[in-house]
Scaffold this active site. Structure first.
Site, PDB file in Angstrom:
ATOM      1  N   SER A 202     -10.964  89.742 -25.486  1.00 45.24           N
ATOM      2  CA  SER A 202     -10.981  88.150 -25.393  1.00 45.24           C
ATOM      3  C   SER A 202     -10.494  87.845 -25.630  1.00 45.24           C
ATOM      4  CB  SER A 202     -12.442  88.593 -25.624  1.00 45.24           C
ATOM      5  OG  SER A 202     -13.485  87.969 -24.637  1.00 45.24           O
TER       6      SER A 202
ATOM      7  N   ASP B 239     -15.486  92.169 -19.944  1.00 43.93           N
ATOM      8  CA  ASP B 239     -14.811  91.865 -21.384  1.00 43.93           C
ATOM      9  C   ASP B 239     -14.462  93.311 -22.253  1.00 43.93           C
ATOM     10  OD1 ASP B 239     -15.170  91.180 -23.759  1.00 43.93           O
ATOM     11  OD2 ASP B 239     -15.773  88.735 -22.637  1.00 43.93           O
TER      12      ASP B 239
END
Length: 304
Positions: free
Chosen positions: A51, A165
């Site tokens: 991320s 993510d």
């Protein structure tokens, strides 16, 4: 801040395999961690991220971190808000195109396999539920996939798949750095269950010209305790989006704890998950400085 037992002679072998966690704006602290490593004479041999950790790690591996730091450090609240391309889609209220295109225009894209420093990151195939590891292909495609926070940023399509993510399954991808040989394995975790750095009080101490006697501070604290100056406001009820984001962060935090117990690292730099909110990127200078401060303490303790 955590330092694990290690048989490595860090003064002789100062190469590092660095792992950067997810964490939204808190991930800007990773910049400070990298600066601390360079200041102490360590050489980052490989880097893995998830991320926001994927974004910082990828930009560093490309050699463009100073450019990005200069840009992000000069954004205020309005600048950050202007980079949010909001949408009415039920799959996420931010498209994500605007901010990633701005960063890509700033540092340029490249193939992961052509980067000067080996880099990898992870994402999750939302339909199969499998973790996808990116070690080749377009850098910014991999970063965008890794940073697509569920319900916030729309899933990112690559080929016939859609990715969200990497923190959904693996917020600290230590598994991508296990073949690090004699390198120091270092983790920067910005979702830690520790107390946040009180940056405002720290700045006031640093800028104070007159030393205040201890008894004065103790007296003031007692007066505030018995005669509070401000009434405590009742906490506002969390919205649907707040609840979704908090739920995701709690899951991410528990996964982080499990990963760090499963894969012990030589050094773990721990920043509080309460240090700032997910989108408070306008606090970049403070977060970078905090990350550097924590990393320097960890490295000094290791070398001692």
């Amino acid at each position: 801040m955590k330092v694990a037992d290690s048989s490595k002679n860090t003064m002789q072998n100062k190469t590092v395999s660095l792992v950067l966690s997810s964490g939204g704006a808190r991930g800007l602290a990773h910049i400070g961690v990298i600066e601390a490593l360079e200041e102490k004479g360590y050489h980052i041999k490989s880097i893995a991220g998830c991320s926001m950790g994927a974004l910082i790690g990828g930009i560093y591996a490309k050699g463009k971190l100073p450019v990005y730091k200069e840009w992000i450090s000069n954004l205020d609240r309005i600048d950050v808000f202007s980079l949010m391309d909001f949408t009415l889609s039920a799959r996420g209220f931010i498209k994500g195109n605007k901010v990633f295109q701005a960063v890509e225009a700033l540092v340029g894209d490249d193939l992961i396999e052509n980067l000067p420093i080996p880099f990898s990151c992870n994402a999750v195939d939302i339909h199969s539920g499998e973790e996808k590891i990116f070690k080749e292909g377009q850098l910014f495609e991999a970063i965008r996939a890794s940073a697509s926070i569920p319900t916030v940023i729309k899933p990112f399509p690559i080929g016939g798949n859609e990715y969200v993510d990497g923190a959904v399954l693996n917020p600290i991808p230590v598994n991508l750095a296990l073949n690090h040989g004699n390198d120091l394995l270092m983790v920067s975790n910005v979702n830690a269950p520790v107390s946040p750095i009180n940056w405002e009080s720290q700045k006031s101490r640093e800028t104070s010209l007159i030393a205040v006697p201890t008894w004065v501070n103790e007296y003031r604290d007692k007066m505030i305790k018995y005669f509070p100056q401000d009434k405590k406001e009742k906490p506002k009820a969390a919205s649907f989006l707040d609840l979704m984001n908090l739920s995701f962060e709690l899951m991410q935090d528990k996964l982080s704890d499990y990963i760090l117990h499963t894969y012990p690292a030589d050094v773990v730099v721990q920043m509080s998950r309460k240090q700032c909110g997910t989108f408070e990127f306008y606090r970049a200078k403070e977060l970078i400085a905090s990350g550097k401060q924590l990393a320097l303490k960890s490295l000094e303790q290791l070398e001692a």
